[in-house]
Design a protein around this motif. Structure first.
Motif, PDB file in Angstrom:
ATOM      1  N   LEU A  54      27.047  32.530  29.204  1.00 19.94           N
ATOM      2  CA  LEU A  54      26.382  32.893  30.453  1.00 19.94           C
ATOM      3  C   LEU A  54      27.214  33.775  31.382  1.00 19.94           C
ATOM      4  N   LYS A  55      28.390  34.184  30.950  1.00 18.92           N
ATOM      5  CA  LYS A  55      29.237  35.098  31.734  1.00 18.92           C
ATOM      6  C   LYS A  55      29.577  34.534  33.122  1.00 18.92           C
ATOM      7  N   LEU A  56      29.808  33.251  33.159  1.00 19.37           N
ATOM      8  CA  LEU A  56      30.206  32.596  34.407  1.00 19.37           C
ATOM      9  C   LEU A  56      31.711  32.352  34.402  1.00 19.37           C
ATOM     10  N   ASP A  57      32.455  33.350  33.963  1.00 20.15           N
ATOM     11  CA  ASP A  57      33.894  33.168  33.750  1.00 20.15           C
ATOM     12  C   ASP A  57      34.738  34.141  34.572  1.00 20.15           C
ATOM     13  N   ARG A  58      34.246  34.525  35.732  1.00 22.49           N
ATOM     14  CA  ARG A  58      34.980  35.477  36.564  1.00 22.49           C
ATOM     15  C   ARG A  58      35.510  34.801  37.830  1.00 22.49           C
ATOM     16  N   VAL A  59      36.634  35.310  38.305  1.00 21.65           N
ATOM     17  CA  VAL A  59      37.182  34.924  39.606  1.00 21.65           C
ATOM     18  C   VAL A  59      37.084  36.158  40.488  1.00 21.65           C
ATOM     19  N   GLU A  60      36.316  36.058  41.577  1.00 25.97           N
ATOM     20  CA  GLU A  60      36.034  37.219  42.409  1.00 25.97           C
ATOM     21  C   GLU A  60      36.325  36.911  43.869  1.00 25.97           C
ATOM     22  N   GLU A  61      36.766  37.919  44.599  1.00 24.78           N
ATOM     23  CA  GLU A  61      36.993  37.749  46.030  1.00 24.78           C
ATOM     24  C   GLU A  61      35.669  37.765  46.778  1.00 24.78           C
ATOM     25  N   THR A  62      35.591  36.961  47.826  1.00 27.74           N
ATOM     26  CA  THR A  62      34.384  36.918  48.655  1.00 27.74           C
ATOM     27  C   THR A  62      34.590  37.769  49.903  1.00 27.74           C
ATOM     28  N   ALA A  63      33.502  38.023  50.600  1.00 28.55           N
ATOM     29  CA  ALA A  63      33.555  38.896  51.776  1.00 28.55           C
ATOM     30  C   ALA A  63      34.444  38.344  52.876  1.00 28.55           C
ATOM     31  N   LEU A  67      37.560  32.956  47.564  1.00 27.99           N
ATOM     32  CA  LEU A  67      37.411  33.207  46.129  1.00 27.99           C
ATOM     33  C   LEU A  67      36.153  32.533  45.611  1.00 27.99           C
ATOM     34  N   ARG A  68      35.465  33.228  44.717  1.00 33.28           N
ATOM     35  CA  ARG A  68      34.337  32.636  43.996  1.00 33.28           C
ATOM     36  C   ARG A  68      34.769  32.470  42.543  1.00 33.28           C
ATOM     37  N   ILE A  69      34.811  31.225  42.096  1.00 38.61           N
ATOM     38  CA  ILE A  69      35.330  30.871  40.770  1.00 38.61           C
ATOM     39  C   ILE A  69      34.156  30.510  39.871  1.00 38.61           C
ATOM     40  N   GLY A  70      33.942  31.270  38.820  1.00 38.53           N
ATOM     41  CA  GLY A  70      32.853  30.984  37.904  1.00 38.53           C
ATOM     42  C   GLY A  70      32.995  29.624  37.256  1.00 38.53           C
ATOM     43  N   ALA A  71      31.861  29.006  36.946  1.00 41.83           N
ATOM     44  CA  ALA A  71      31.854  27.653  36.382  1.00 41.83           C
ATOM     45  C   ALA A  71      32.609  27.560  35.065  1.00 41.83           C
ATOM     46  N   LEU A  72      32.666  28.671  34.311  1.00 42.01           N
ATOM     47  CA  LEU A  72      33.284  28.651  32.986  1.00 42.01           C
ATOM     48  C   LEU A  72      34.722  29.164  32.974  1.00 42.01           C
ATOM     49  N   ARG A  77      43.345  29.530  33.081  1.00 46.20           N
ATOM     50  CA  ARG A  77      43.191  30.819  33.745  1.00 46.20           C
ATOM     51  C   ARG A  77      43.157  30.659  35.260  1.00 46.20           C
ATOM     52  N   LEU A  78      42.493  29.623  35.740  1.00 48.40           N
ATOM     53  CA  LEU A  78      42.406  29.417  37.177  1.00 48.40           C
ATOM     54  C   LEU A  78      43.773  29.103  37.768  1.00 48.40           C
ATOM     55  N   ALA A  79      44.519  28.226  37.118  1.00 48.04           N
ATOM     56  CA  ALA A  79      45.828  27.837  37.644  1.00 48.04           C
ATOM     57  C   ALA A  79      46.798  29.011  37.693  1.00 48.04           C
ATOM     58  N   SER A  80      46.641  29.962  36.773  1.00 44.86           N
ATOM     59  CA  SER A  80      47.578  31.081  36.694  1.00 44.86           C
ATOM     60  C   SER A  80      47.089  32.327  37.421  1.00 44.86           C
ATOM     61  N   HIS A  81      45.899  32.277  38.010  1.00 46.59           N
ATOM     62  CA  HIS A  81      45.358  33.452  38.684  1.00 46.59           C
ATOM     63  C   HIS A  81      46.259  33.826  39.873  1.00 46.59           C
ATOM     64  N   PRO A  82      46.601  35.105  40.030  1.00 43.90           N
ATOM     65  CA  PRO A  82      47.544  35.499  41.089  1.00 43.90           C
ATOM     66  C   PRO A  82      47.106  35.077  42.496  1.00 43.90           C
ATOM     67  N   ALA A 215      29.202  28.217  39.994  1.00 43.27           N
ATOM     68  CA  ALA A 215      30.476  28.655  40.560  1.00 43.27           C
ATOM     69  C   ALA A 215      30.970  27.638  41.572  1.00 43.27           C
ATOM     70  N   VAL A 216      32.228  27.775  41.924  1.00 39.82           N
ATOM     71  CA  VAL A 216      32.828  27.034  43.034  1.00 39.82           C
ATOM     72  C   VAL A 216      33.448  28.071  43.958  1.00 39.82           C
ATOM     73  N   THR A 217      33.135  27.984  45.248  1.00 41.10           N
ATOM     74  CA  THR A 217      33.638  28.954  46.223  1.00 41.10           C
ATOM     75  C   THR A 217      34.681  28.315  47.124  1.00 41.10           C
ATOM     76  N   LEU A 218      35.802  28.994  47.268  1.00 41.30           N
ATOM     77  CA  LEU A 218      36.847  28.557  48.187  1.00 41.30           C
ATOM     78  C   LEU A 218      36.783  29.407  49.450  1.00 41.30           C
ATOM     79  N   PRO A 219      36.907  28.807  50.631  1.00 41.84           N
ATOM     80  CA  PRO A 219      36.940  29.603  51.864  1.00 41.84           C
ATOM     81  C   PRO A 219      38.245  30.382  51.962  1.00 41.84           C
ATOM     82  N   ALA A 220      38.381  31.166  53.000  1.00 47.36           N
ATOM     83  CA  ALA A 220      39.605  31.934  53.209  1.00 47.36           C
ATOM     84  C   ALA A 220      40.815  31.005  53.257  1.00 47.36           C
ATOM     85  N   PRO A 221      41.973  31.477  52.813  1.00 49.35           N
ATOM     86  CA  PRO A 221      43.171  30.629  52.792  1.00 49.35           C
ATOM     87  C   PRO A 221      43.518  30.064  54.167  1.00 49.35           C
TER      88      PRO A 221
END
Length: 316
Positions: A54-63, A67-72, A77-82, A215-221
């Motif tokens: 389902l291509k739910l494997d991306r980590v993308e920045e939000t407006a 961060l928006r973290i795909g379910a897959l 990969r998530l732990a090592s993402h810069p 997905a799971v969305t994280l707010p700004a740091p």
């Protein structure tokens, strides 16, 4: 393992519809928890809907800078993402504290949130367990309860949520995005995602039948120093007796969430106001109303001491 049918879903809505329309269906992604439960016949789905395409494997920045973290997205990969390592260090630390490298390579973000308790009575079909068979009783109450819950439990179940990642997600105020069979989407605050057991401990989350995490969305740091301390019986591949996720700001304020003690990641925002006063003040508010057994009452002072360790480290 009992026979089952299998399909690969083409879209998130189609996957949700396939599970919603079949009472015995379940989603499968990495399978690190579900397949174990199927082998033991604790879970016996009649149909599996594979969501890996389902291509739910991306980590993308939000407006808003989050961060928006795909379910897959896999745990590795998530732990090592810069961005995660730089801005959400507590999440990296929590993920790396869990399971093993091999499992983290397969386990997904959504699957990690959905993993079921590791209570030994839940895993033993010869024992009564209200989570496995509603109404059968809880062998842990009056039985071996050392690793089990001390707060948020009920007369029907004293099991705990076993995850590490979810504790960090709770600290960070994540949002869980979902889609249902009609294509309707919603966002669930992580605080409301997992349920307290009450009289229905077989229901782990507030997801509807067939509702799929996308997905799971994280707010700004939020800045500050990030910590994840996990106390367990052995140094690796063990679930927490107590874990503490914390962010501490330069003025001593911050946030605290605790794992290993409740049906869900345990955070009491009112307790965080006491952080400048020290661990004892935080723990007394955080654990107000705790109902430990004689075997796990040690988790109360252990929680306080683990918070104290984090605060001491924050002070250098």
């Amino acid at each position: 393992m009992k026979p089952f049918t299998y399909e690969r879903a083409a879209t998130p809505a189609a996957a949700a519809a396939a599970v919603a329309q079949n009472p015995g269906a379940k989603f499968i992604a990495g399978g690190t928890n579900l397949l174990d439960l199927m082998k033991l016949e604790i879970e016996a789905p009649s149909h599996l809907v594979d969501v890996q395409d389902l291509k739910l494997d991306r980590v993308e920045e939000t407006a808003d800078g989050g961060l928006r973290i795909g379910a897959l997205v896999t745990n590795t990969r998530l732990a090592s993402h810069p961005r995660v390592r730089r801005d959400y260090g507590v999440l990296t630390r929590a993920i790396v504290a869990g399971a093993s490298g091999q499992l983290r390579n397969k386990a997904t973000t959504a699957g990690n949130l959905l993993q079921r308790t590791r209570c030994s009575y839940f895993y033993d079909p010869n024992q009564p367990c209200n989570k496995r068979k509603p109404g059968s009783g809880c062998a842990a109450i009056g039985g071996y309860s050392r690793p089990l819950g001390i707060i948020g439990t009920s007369d029907a179940c004293i099991a705990t949520h076993p995850g590490d990642m979810a504790v960090a997600m709770r600290l960070l105020d994540a949002q869980v995005e979902t889609i249902d069979a009609s294509g309707t989407t919603r966002s669930i605050p992580i605080a409301d995602f997992h349920r307290l057991w009450g009289s229905t401990p077989h229901i782990d989350t507030n997801l509807a039948k067939g509702e799929l995490i996308t997905a799971v969305t994280l707010p700004a740091p939020i800045g500050g120093q990030h910590f994840y301390h996990k106390v367990r019986d052995r140094a690796s591949y063990a679930f927490a007796l107590v874990s503490v996720a914390a962010v501490v700001q330069p003025d001593g304020t911050g946030r605290v969430a605790v794992g290993g003690i409740a049906p869900k990641p345990w955070r009491v925002e009112a307790a965080e106001a006491a952080m400048p006063q020290g661990a004892k003040a935080v723990a007394s508010r955080l654990l107000a109303g705790a109902r430990p057994t004689s075997e796990n009452a040690f988790k109360i002072p252990l929680t306080e001491r683990t918070i104290a360790s984090v605060l001491a480290q924050a002070k250098g």
